[in-house]
Design an enzyme around this catalytic site. Structure first.
Site, PDB file in Angstrom:
ATOM      1  N   GLN A  97     -62.422 -45.564 -75.037  1.00  0.00           N
ATOM      2  CA  GLN A  97     -63.826 -45.235 -74.992  1.00  0.00           C
ATOM      3  C   GLN A  97     -64.557 -44.463 -76.037  1.00  0.00           C
ATOM      4  OE1 GLN A  97     -65.508 -47.028 -72.490  1.00  0.00           O
ATOM      5  NE2 GLN A  97     -67.435 -46.576 -73.553  1.00  0.00           N
TER       6      GLN A  97
ATOM      7  N   LYS B 244     -66.253 -50.856 -65.613  1.00  0.00           N
ATOM      8  CA  LYS B 244     -65.094 -51.722 -65.973  1.00  0.00           C
ATOM      9  C   LYS B 244     -64.195 -51.577 -64.936  1.00  0.00           C
ATOM     10  CE  LYS B 244     -66.168 -50.844 -70.795  1.00  0.00           C
ATOM     11  NZ  LYS B 244     -65.933 -49.778 -72.067  1.00  0.00           N
TER      12      LYS B 244
ATOM     13  N   ASP C  23     -60.886 -54.504 -77.063  1.00  0.00           N
ATOM     14  CA  ASP C  23     -62.087 -54.251 -77.669  1.00  0.00           C
ATOM     15  C   ASP C  23     -62.473 -55.125 -79.136  1.00  0.00           C
ATOM     16  OD1 ASP C  23     -63.915 -52.877 -76.203  1.00  0.00           O
ATOM     17  OD2 ASP C  23     -63.159 -50.856 -76.731  1.00  0.00           O
TER      18      ASP C  23
END
Ligand code: NAD
Length: 290
Positions: A97, A53, A120
């Site tokens: 995460q 990322k 997200d």
């Protein structure tokens, strides 16, 4: 005839290039699109996703703020950090995460993210907006699968899509997006409670495997000429590999002999997930009032 292998990398690069151009427009206005990525602990898969990322953000001239926390971080410390990032005007997107260390309630942490920074798309507000068809952040993997499907010379309207998996991050949102009017597929969702999985998968014009089970989908479970999208990323032991494992999907590679289109693992859905994340960060930064 062998399936056409869908090159997710190439499609994802187009989306990343578009994100880069939009980032340049924002920079001219003094806004540097910035994603804060929070990782707690040393899970090797998480660290490798975070690295990918960060690289993608840098290549699109966007900023990645890498925040590493020890596995022993407390829930309160993490919630305080999220509150600070919510208030930080320089941060447009926040990504925590997953998985988090076991002592931390993931739902509580996700719910603490400002929905305006929820790139997200996991916050209940984002999920609600998605189901109601209202503007908001779409979760990156399902959105990436949809973007990939739209690249194919295949009609999605009226097609029967079978999704194997019902998680909140892949199967369930994907099933929802596929039934939207702009896609118009008819969807069957299979899961661990499904009896005779093959009976359902054999009916699929579009078969999407998101079960997290290596090679679950065998050639005899696939209708000839189907589009098969493999979301699975599984680590399987491989003593011949340098690090002792290799990545494999949920679809047996022999399915290439039955399907018309198939995504590879790696190089199919994975790169699309990252591309859609960049697009969401841009969307968040563009929404900033100046
Ligand atoms: P999960 O474990 O949360 O959910 C798996 C789902 O599959 C469950 O709903 C379960 O009911 C179903 N399932 C499991 N075994 C099954 C079986 N034998 N028959 C029918 N259904 C079954 O997993 P997830 O987070 O949704 O991820 C699924 C896979 O996708 C994993 O391999 C994960 O690594 C991968 N993934 C890839 C990306 C990407 O960017 N490529 C992103 C997210 C997840």
């Amino acid at each position: 005839m062998a399936a056409h292998i869908i090159d997710g990398k190439t499609v994802s690069l187009k989306i990343r290039e578009e994100a880069k151009q939009r980032a340049a427009v924002l920079r001219e206005k003094g806004i540097i699109p910035c994603l804060a990525v929070v990782v707690a602990g040393e899970d090797p898969a998480s660290l490798s996703y975070v690295k990918a990322k960060g690289k993608a953000l840098a290549e699109a001239d966007m900023e990645g703020r890498d925040i590493r926390l020890p596995a022993a971080v407390t829930e309160t410390e993490l919630l305080d950090l999220i509150a600070n990032l919510n208030n930080d005007e320089k941060v447009h997107g926040i990504l925590v995460q997953l998985p988090l260390p076991r002592h931390i309630d993931e739902n509580k942490v996700i719910a603490a993210i400002d929905p305006a920074k929820d790139v997200d798309g996991f916050h209940p507000v984002s999920a609600g907006n998605m189901i109601l068809g209202r503007p908001g952040f779409l979760p990156c993997t399902p959105h990436g699968v949809l973007a990939l499907l739209k690249e194919l010379p295949v009609s999605l309207s009226g097609a029967h899509a079978v999704v194997v998996g019902r998680s909140n991050i892949v199967g369930t949102p994907l099933a929802n997006l596929l039934t939207r009017r702009n896609v118009n597929a008819t969807v069957t969702v299979c899961h661990t409670g499904t009896k005779d999985l093959a009976r359902h998968t054999l009916q699929a014009d579009i078969l999407i495997a998101a079960a997290g089970k290596p090679a679950l989908i065998k050639p005899e479970m696939v209708k000839p000429g189907a589009v098969v999208i493999d979301v699975g990323v599984n680590r399987v032991e491989d003593s011949s590999a340098k690090n002792g494992y290799r990545l494999c999907g949920d679809v047996d590679p022999a399915v290439a002999e039955k399907a018309a289109y198939l995504t590879p693992v790696p190089g199919g859905v994975g790169p699309m997930t990252i591309a859609m994340l960049l697009r969401n960060v841009i969307q968040a930064a563009e929404a900033v009032k100046i």
